[in-house]
Design an enzyme around this catalytic site. Structure first.
Site, mmCIF file in Angstrom:
data_model
loop_
_atom_site.group_PDB
_atom_site.id
_atom_site.type_symbol
_atom_site.label_atom_id
_atom_site.label_comp_id
_atom_site.label_asym_id
_atom_site.label_seq_id
_atom_site.Cartn_x
_atom_site.Cartn_y
_atom_site.Cartn_z
ATOM 1 N N LYS A 165 68.164 77.151 44.637
ATOM 2 C CA LYS A 165 67.367 76.437 45.626
ATOM 3 C C LYS A 165 68.230 75.426 46.384
ATOM 4 C CE LYS A 165 62.952 73.858 45.677
ATOM 5 N NZ LYS A 165 61.880 73.361 44.784
ATOM 6 N N SER A 186 57.515 74.595 46.510
ATOM 7 C CA SER A 186 58.617 74.395 47.430
ATOM 8 C C SER A 186 59.798 75.351 47.188
ATOM 9 C CB SER A 186 59.131 72.957 47.329
ATOM 10 O OG SER A 186 59.597 72.670 46.022
ATOM 11 N N SER A 198 55.904 74.031 42.063
ATOM 12 C CA SER A 198 56.869 74.537 43.040
ATOM 13 C C SER A 198 57.684 75.734 42.586
ATOM 14 C CB SER A 198 57.826 73.414 43.458
ATOM 15 O OG SER A 198 57.130 72.415 44.159
#
Length: 500
Positions: free
Chosen positions: A150, A225, A249
């Site tokens: 990420k 996210s 997330s």
């Protein structure tokens, strides 16, 4: 001597301030507009530079793949990217596959997926140089495995933007602890993935890199996210990825994109070198965790990370190795469950998939007890209630199917961040025509605006994946993964039985 007339003097010195004030206001306004224009110019310049870096890395990746294919005319990537992670690690260890072939196969697939979904912020071309390092030391549980990370996971020399302009142009000085450990285990981080602006969002869009799309339906959100991770892995562009979870997330993108995702107990995996837009947050801590196609891959990643290297690099992490015995146990489980958290009524597909999973667990010989949703706020009280009910794990619904863009809901995930309970999601079904039709009768818990918005959010979901959520007590991450594996295996067996 003439008489001094003060009043006359005042009159003689009287100044008309109107044009002075007007000029001052105009000048101030002009200065403000100029500064705002210059600030906007600087912002646009930063965004443009970030996009140029991304595009340059895409071009470098394409050129590297083409060069490898020219040097290896018999190279065929499809047979590699279709492997499961356990199959891949086996072939890498026995030498039937070489790390360079695997890296370029996945790089080629990731380029294809990114072209369709816009899920990458940058390819990490250092991965090519890392191939030389791992050739000399063929070791580690993840030897030769390309891994996605990420955007907010620090990798030396690259931005951790968190989707905000203010963090651009500040490349990480060192790798995060999790990246260091992955490298020591032989893994090759090769791509960074997109996130929403500021991270705290259930979609995946920002002004720098744009909107990421869902691999199952381009008209749907991939979740957030860790939405770039969900999209890339769901699209087949990565075997394994690292995300973060502070309110769902990891679990929401996994659910929306039809893959598995696991949020460990916070602090089980080191968070050193993880970027955030909120400094000093301690009440609810972020958890680092893996996303992958199957539970076995999640467990392998956890086993690789929970090693002496991590405990040495970050002494604040409890030195608790992965408990393989708990994960591989086949003892019957005592399972608690609830069908509705009292805030958001599950969508028809959520409810059906949940009931089917519960029935499968019961038929497999596990003890399943219905309980009301956990509504106590304080951690110790919840744990005491859990002990009183005498359950090992908890089964509950998971948000889904994937939302249409611009919608948001918080139920079913954030509670386990607050409680710091490990939780993971497993795909168990897909939305049927009947599920979609039943949305017209959906009333919700309160019948308010939020219930109506939820219907709009999930509408048009036929064929999309649906998951369930598995939960265990803090530090019992292996128990949670074991439960997830049981759900996954029972679901697969049931699908096979139906097929024949």
């Amino acid at each position: 001597m003439a008489r001094f007339n003060v009043q006359q003097l005042v009159l003689d010195l009287h100044i008309n301030w109107t044009p002075v004030i007007a000029a001052t206001v105009c000048g101030t306004g002009a200065l403000y507009l100029f500064l705002k224009w210059r600030n906007n110019q600087e912002i646009q310049k930063k965004i443009l530079n970030a996009r140029k870096r991304r595009d340059a890395s895409l071009l470098q990746a394409e050129q590297a793949v083409q060069q490898f294919k020219m040097q290896n005319p018999d190279f065929e990537s499809s047979s590699i990217v279709s492997l499961s992670l356990p199959e891949l690690t086996g072939k890498l260890k026995d030498g039937s596959l070489q790390p360079d072939a695997v890296l370029y196969a996945l790089m080629e697939k990731a380029l294809e997926v990114n072209k369709n979904l816009n899920c990458s912020t940058e390819f990490l071309m250092e991965s090519v140089a890392q191939l030389e390092d791992i050739k000399t030391q063929k070791k580690g549980l993840l030897y030769g495995v390309p891994i996605s990370i990420k955007d907010n996971v620090s990798y030396e020399g690259h931005d951790t933007s968190c989707g905000v302009v203010s963090k651009l142009g500040q490349p990480a000085l060192v790798d995060s602890v999790v990246v260091k450990v992955l490298k020591k285990q032989g893994a090759i981080p090769f791509i960074k993935t997109n996130i929403p602006q500021g991270l705290l969002n259930y979609d995946c869009s920002n002004p720098i890199y744009g909107q990421t799309l869902n691999p199952c339906n381009l008209q749907k959100s991939p979740g957030g996210s860790s939405g770039g991770e969900g999209a890339l892995i769901g699209g087949g562009g990565s075997f394994l990825g690292i995300g973060t979870d502070i309110a769902g997330s990891i679990r929401i993108p996994a659910s929306f994109c039809g893959i598995c995702g696991f949020k460990p107990t916070a602090k089980r995996i080191s968070a050193r070198g993880i970027s955030s837009c909120i400094k000093g947050q301690n009440s609810v801590l972020p958890s680092l965790g893996p996303l992958a196609w199957d539970v076995e891959s999640l467990a392998l990643c956890m086993q690789a990370l929970l090693c002496q290297d991590m405990f040495s690099l970050d002494p604040t992490v409890p030195p608790i190795p992965f408990n393989q015995e708990v994960y591989e146990s086949s003892e019957p489980l005592r399972i608690g469950y609830y069908e509705n958290d009292g805030y958001l009524q599950p969508s028809p597909s959520m409810a059906r998939a949940f009931r089917e999973t519960k029935d499968l667990l019961e038929r497999a010989g596990h003890t399943v007890h219905r309980h009301t949703a956990l509504t106590v706020g304080y951690i110790q009280e919840v744990i005491a209630e859990w002990r009183r009910l005498n359950v090992d794990v908890l089964l509950c619904p998971m948000l889904g199917p994937a939302y249409n863009f611009t919608y948001c809901a918080l139920s079913y995930t954030s509670l386990y961040n607050l409680l710091n309970f490990p939780a993971g999601v497993v795909p168990v079904s897909t939305v049927t025509e009947e599920d979609e039709a039943q949305l017209s009768q959906y009333t919700g818990v309160h019948g308010d605006m939020w219930d109506k918005l939820f219907v709009k959010a999930v509408k048009g979901g036929v064929g999309l994946p649906v998951t369930v959520q598995c939960v265990s007590l803090p530090w019992q991450d292996e128990m949670c993964l074991r439960f997830m594996r049981e759900v996954e295996q029972l679901t697969a067996k049931n699908k096979l039985t139906r097929k024949y």
